[in-house]
Design an enzyme around this catalytic site. Structure first.
Site, mmCIF file in Angstrom:
data_model
loop_
_atom_site.group_PDB
_atom_site.id
_atom_site.type_symbol
_atom_site.label_atom_id
_atom_site.label_comp_id
_atom_site.label_asym_id
_atom_site.label_seq_id
_atom_site.Cartn_x
_atom_site.Cartn_y
_atom_site.Cartn_z
ATOM 1 N N CYS A 75 43.151 30.137 58.608
ATOM 2 C CA CYS A 75 41.839 30.043 57.946
ATOM 3 C C CYS A 75 41.374 28.599 57.764
ATOM 4 O O CYS A 75 40.195 28.358 57.543
ATOM 5 C CB CYS A 75 41.880 30.737 56.595
ATOM 6 S SG CYS A 75 42.441 32.430 56.738
ATOM 7 N N HIS B 128 36.137 28.686 52.051
ATOM 8 C CA HIS B 128 36.608 29.757 52.937
ATOM 9 C C HIS B 128 36.415 31.080 52.205
ATOM 10 O O HIS B 128 36.656 31.180 50.999
ATOM 11 C CB HIS B 128 38.080 29.533 53.276
ATOM 12 C CG HIS B 128 38.726 30.714 53.907
ATOM 13 N ND1 HIS B 128 38.180 31.348 55.009
ATOM 14 C CD2 HIS B 128 39.855 31.410 53.591
ATOM 15 C CE1 HIS B 128 38.950 32.374 55.341
ATOM 16 N NE2 HIS B 128 39.964 32.427 54.499
ATOM 17 N N ASN C 44 36.653 38.481 55.413
ATOM 18 C CA ASN C 44 37.378 37.239 55.725
ATOM 19 C C ASN C 44 37.437 37.082 57.247
ATOM 20 O O ASN C 44 38.091 37.869 57.931
ATOM 21 C CB ASN C 44 38.784 37.342 55.127
ATOM 22 C CG ASN C 44 39.635 36.111 55.395
ATOM 23 O OD1 ASN C 44 39.294 35.259 56.205
ATOM 24 N ND2 ASN C 44 40.769 36.028 54.721
HETATM 25 O O1 UT7 Z 1 42.383 33.912 54.161
HETATM 26 C C1 UT7 Z 1 43.662 33.410 53.963
HETATM 27 C C2 UT7 Z 1 44.071 33.450 52.573
HETATM 28 N N1 UT7 Z 1 44.052 34.795 52.069
HETATM 29 C C3 UT7 Z 1 44.050 34.958 50.790
HETATM 30 O O2 UT7 Z 1 44.017 33.989 50.071
HETATM 31 C C4 UT7 Z 1 44.135 36.362 50.260
HETATM 32 C C5 UT7 Z 1 44.683 36.317 48.887
HETATM 33 N N2 UT7 Z 1 44.937 37.616 48.286
HETATM 34 C C6 UT7 Z 1 43.979 38.472 47.902
HETATM 35 O O3 UT7 Z 1 42.822 38.300 48.182
HETATM 36 C C7 UT7 Z 1 44.409 39.665 47.045
HETATM 37 O O4 UT7 Z 1 45.757 39.485 46.675
HETATM 38 C C8 UT7 Z 1 44.221 41.037 47.733
HETATM 39 C C9 UT7 Z 1 42.749 41.392 47.794
HETATM 40 C C10 UT7 Z 1 44.823 41.026 49.102
HETATM 41 C C11 UT7 Z 1 44.910 42.136 46.906
HETATM 42 O O5 UT7 Z 1 44.413 42.138 45.568
HETATM 43 P P1 UT7 Z 1 45.416 42.129 44.324
HETATM 44 O O6 UT7 Z 1 44.607 42.178 43.110
HETATM 45 O O7 UT7 Z 1 46.339 40.946 44.503
HETATM 46 O O8 UT7 Z 1 46.163 43.492 44.496
HETATM 47 P P2 UT7 Z 1 47.721 43.779 44.687
HETATM 48 O O9 UT7 Z 1 48.178 43.372 46.041
HETATM 49 O O10 UT7 Z 1 48.462 43.233 43.499
HETATM 50 O O11 UT7 Z 1 47.750 45.343 44.597
HETATM 51 C C12 UT7 Z 1 47.364 46.041 43.390
HETATM 52 C C13 UT7 Z 1 47.422 47.524 43.652
HETATM 53 C C14 UT7 Z 1 48.706 47.993 44.322
HETATM 54 O O12 UT7 Z 1 49.061 49.240 43.793
HETATM 55 P P3 UT7 Z 1 50.227 49.363 42.688
HETATM 56 O O13 UT7 Z 1 51.449 48.791 43.315
HETATM 57 O O14 UT7 Z 1 49.728 48.549 41.524
HETATM 58 O O15 UT7 Z 1 50.271 50.819 42.420
HETATM 59 C C15 UT7 Z 1 48.307 48.167 45.745
HETATM 60 O O16 UT7 Z 1 49.093 49.104 46.446
HETATM 61 O O17 UT7 Z 1 46.370 47.911 44.524
HETATM 62 C C16 UT7 Z 1 46.894 48.659 45.607
HETATM 63 N N3 UT7 Z 1 46.081 48.413 46.783
HETATM 64 C C17 UT7 Z 1 44.987 49.135 47.088
HETATM 65 N N4 UT7 Z 1 44.397 50.183 46.473
HETATM 66 C C18 UT7 Z 1 43.297 50.687 47.037
HETATM 67 C C19 UT7 Z 1 46.235 47.448 47.733
HETATM 68 N N5 UT7 Z 1 45.267 47.549 48.631
HETATM 69 C C20 UT7 Z 1 44.473 48.593 48.271
HETATM 70 C C21 UT7 Z 1 43.319 49.151 48.804
HETATM 71 N N6 UT7 Z 1 42.758 50.196 48.168
HETATM 72 N N7 UT7 Z 1 42.741 48.685 49.947
#
Ligand code: UT7
Length: 326
Positions: A113, A253, A283
């Protein structure tokens, strides 16, 4: 003193729009979750036949046209991508062929990125040293082709697109004032694609294990991103004796609206001074900053003399920033 200056911008987004509601039918997710956690509502998806160089070609054509330049005026082409047409030759060389850029040299950069800003950093150095006169830098990605459409934790995030700029030397009091690029390889596994290289070459087994798709530890990456981006912006502003309030525009970004808001909040930059387009494009990795810069330039959000700051964070891990007087 010679500086380099962006004289033209352009972008290309594929026509096909994939909405959150369509994704609800593909994986166990919801429009509400995606919007709240990421800020994304839709993204663009390339056609089956479009590769990174095709998107790059469209963005480059627009950028050249707006600069009223012909391809013979370009002496270097730098392409930033993690979704190149093929492992080799470089997508830069394929783009060179499409553009008929007989008088240019071309190569690729892989900094995920941050790739576009890495390209701009190299271009800036080559222009200031006098080694090149006019450089085309393109960020282009077809992430939909390395997205695991069965993995809800990643497939809702990415989109396809390309953005380009042309830089040339200037002696005016404007242009790229200062840039930083950084990397920390100790966290490479937070965002990567394991298959297709010499570690895990393509095989029946690599396909069965779904190694040819993006793997991301999103939550860990999120925390590092917020911390790093704040430090990055503070550092470049301090080094140039500028306060955040003196910035006319922050062009980050486009990975996650919460990351963008957290960075802006910590720096006291109001959101009306921040370019956000991830709601429409998701993204797009190396393409996100040049696409956002092009939109800002075209919609009159940047005026001559404005201080603007570009910042990126991504796989590698890599991060980068550019302070520009427009
Ligand atoms: O471009 C390069 C750099 N990239 C980044 O900087 C990305 C950085 N990360 C992020 O943007 C976020 O971490 C994400 C958007 C990827 C994820 O958001 P989050 O708030 O960190 O969620 P999480 O990974 O902690 O997941 C929370 C919950 C999980 O369920 P449990 O374990 O709490 O039951 C996931 O399984 O949300 C669940 N989950 C979803 N639920 C519905 C993960 N993806 C989804 C989804 N729909 N698409």
């Amino acid at each position: 003193m010679i500086k380099s200056r962006i004289i033209s911008t352009g972008s290309y987004l594929p026509e096909r729009v994939l909405t959150n509601f369509e994704l609800e039918k593909m994986v166990d997710t919801s429009d509400e979750w995606i919007t709240e956690r990421t800020g994304i509502t839709e993204r663009r998806i390339a056609t089956e036949n479009q590769a990174a160089s095709d998107l790059a070609y469209e963005a480059s054509k627009v950028t050249l046209k707006r600069a009223a330049l012909g391809i013979e005026d370009i002496d270097l082409i730098i392409v930033a991508t993690v979704t190149g047409d093929m492992p080799f030759p470089s997508t830069g060389c394929i783009l060179q062929d499409k553009l008929g850029a007989k008088y240019a040299t071309a190569f690729d950069i892989n900094a995920a990125c941050s790739g576009f800003l890495y390209g701009l950093y190299i271009a800036d150095g080559l222009i200031r040293s006098g080694m090149h006169k006019r450089i085309l830098i393109v960020g282009t990605e077809v992430l939909s082709k390395i997205t695991d459409w069965k993995d809800r934790t990643t497939c809702v995030l990415f989109g396809d697109g390309a953005g380009a700029v042309i830089v040339e030397p200037t002696e005016e009091d404007r242009g790229i004032i200062s840039m930083y690029i950084n990397s920390d390889g100790s966290m490479w596994d937070l965002l990567h694609m394991p298959g297709g290289g010499s570690r895990n070459p393509a095989s029946r087994d690599s396909v069965d294990k779904r190694l040819h798709y993006v793997k991301m530890k999103g939550n860990e990456l999120f925390k590092v991103a917020v911390r790093t981006l704040e430090d990055l912006v503070v550092k470049i502003l301090n080094e140039n004796n500028l306060k955040p309030s003196q910035l006319s525009l922050l062009i980050p970004h486009q990975a996650n609206l919460r990351i963008i808001q957290a960075t802006a909040d910590r720096l006291g930059i109001p959101m009306n001074k921040v370019i956000v387009n991830l709601d429409r494009y998701g993204n797009t990795s190396a393409a996100s900053i040049p696409i956002a810069l092009d939109e800002a330039a075209r919609t009159g959000r940047i005026r001559d003399g404005d201080y603007i700051l570009l910042e990126a964070f991504g796989g590698g891990l890599t991060w980068a920033s550019a302070l520009i007087k427009w």
